[in-house]
Write an enzyme that holds these catalytic residues in place. Structure first.
Site, PDB file in Angstrom:
ATOM      1  N   HIS A 157       0.862  -1.181   0.000  1.00  0.00           N
ATOM      2  CA  HIS A 157       0.000   0.000   0.000  1.00  0.00           C
ATOM      3  C   HIS A 157       0.896   1.228   0.000  1.00  0.00           C
ATOM      4  CE1 HIS A 157      -3.757   2.228   0.757  1.00  0.00           C
ATOM      5  NE2 HIS A 157      -2.936   3.096   1.353  1.00  0.00           N
ATOM      6  N   CYS A 158       0.676   2.117  -0.962  1.00  0.00           N
ATOM      7  CA  CYS A 158       1.545   3.277  -1.143  1.00  0.00           C
ATOM      8  C   CYS A 158       0.782   4.555  -0.796  1.00  0.00           C
ATOM      9  CB  CYS A 158       2.057   3.342  -2.581  1.00  0.00           C
ATOM     10  SG  CYS A 158       3.184   4.712  -2.896  1.00  0.00           S
ATOM     11  N   VAL A 159       1.228   5.261   0.259  1.00  0.00           N
ATOM     12  CA  VAL A 159       0.549   6.491   0.652  1.00  0.00           C
ATOM     13  C   VAL A 159       0.747   7.589  -0.385  1.00  0.00           C
ATOM     14  CG1 VAL A 159       0.681   5.976   3.113  1.00  0.00           C
ATOM     15  CG2 VAL A 159       2.558   7.219   2.020  1.00  0.00           C
TER      16      VAL A 159
END
Length: 310
Positions: A157-159
């Site tokens: 998951h990439c902010v």
């Protein structure tokens, strides 16, 4: 026992708060990315190389080359970035059921009783089950605590993109890394003479505001170029082995990997077979039709793979 229960509940609550914070942080990160792009555009185009077009001679030619390359890379960077942000990484279809035993490769369909035993009784389940989503999980699928759902071929998951990186948008993420590295490297090299001029004894043209913007743009792009380079090298190595960040961690002691089809085919599993589409965030219709891996539910594996070795 009550103390342990309260401790476990507090931990779960803290994790939930952390995941919620990450979701909120994502919108801020998009604004931060656009802010860096804006500062860079002002420093390169409006402050330095745009005015240099009118100087004449070699300086004008250099400025024209830098501006054309800068805008081309910027368009590809933003196209790739928003493709990652806006593309769903892939969700498990409702009531999904595997047509084969994914772990053994057998062609006989599993019935309801086998599903029940798969979920609870077997020490090494043939078909994985997500207790949080209460559903079966396709191969290479993982649950994302931030998104609150299972993601097909989840990488992480990439902010920075407010999204998971998975089967349907991993190519776009990879291209975003490539174009970000190329763009930030170009900006770093093109602004380097102006950065060096800050430490010279001569008079530097421009207002304090434009000089500060040029200095800030150089530092930011240098930092991004160095950090993205390491990240890009890591993901290229993952693609070359046909694995993801999560899978690389899970199989770190495994001598073989069932989805390693050879370097060329491994790259095709992400980029597609049509070379004209390799460098744009899109797939050809033909690849989408004949490559199940691009849909995120089925993946080719080695024909001579022995599951007993795992």
């Amino acid at each position: 026992m009550p103390t342990m229960h309260r401790s476990g509940a507090a931990m779960a609550w803290n994790v939930f708060k952390f995941c919620t914070a990450l979701r909120g942080l994502g919108s801020i990160m998009i604004l931060l990315v656009l802010g860096v792009v804006g500062v860079t555009y002002y420093a390169v185009v409006l402050t330095n190389y745009g005015p240099a077009l009118y100087d004449g001679g070699l300086d004008s030619l250099i400025a024209l080359f830098v501006l054309i390359l800068f805008h081309c890379l910027l368009i590809m960077l933003l196209w790739s970035y928003f493709s990652v942000v806006l593309t769903d990484p892939g969700s498990v279809p409702p009531n999904w059921r595997p047509s084969t035993d994914e772990e053994r490769g057998e062609a006989d369909p599993l019935n309801g009783q086998e599903f029940n035993s798969v979920q609870t009784d077997l020490p090494k389940p043939r078909v994985r089950y997500c207790r949080k989503c209460n559903q079966l999980k396709p191969p290479r699928c993982h649950h994302c605590s931030v998104c609150g759902r299972c993601v097909l071929k989840m990488d992480h998951h990439c902010v920075w993109v407010v999204n998971c990186v998975g089967a349907l948008n991993y190519k776009y993420f990879l291209l975003f890394l490539v174009y970000t590295f190329l763009e930030t490297s170009l900006v770093t090299v093109s602004l380097l003479p102006h950065f060096i001029a800050f430490f010279s004894d001569g008079e530097i043209p421009g207002t304090p505001g434009t000089l500060a913007t040029t200095f800030l743009a150089f530092v930011l792009n240098l930092a991004f170029a160095l950090s993205v380079m390491g990240f890009l090298i890591m993901h290229l190595s993952l693609v070359a082995a046909n694995t993801t960040t999560i899978e690389a961690y899970e199989k770190k002691t495994t001598p073989k990997w069932r989805y390693d089809l050879g370097r060329r085919r491994n790259f095709e599993q992400v980029l597609g077979t049509d070379k004209w589409y390799w460098f744009i965030p899109a797939y050809s219709d033909e690849d989408l039709r004949r490559m199940p891996a691009l849909q995120g539910l089925e993946y080719p594996s080695k024909p001579d793979f022995d599951s007993e070795e795992f």
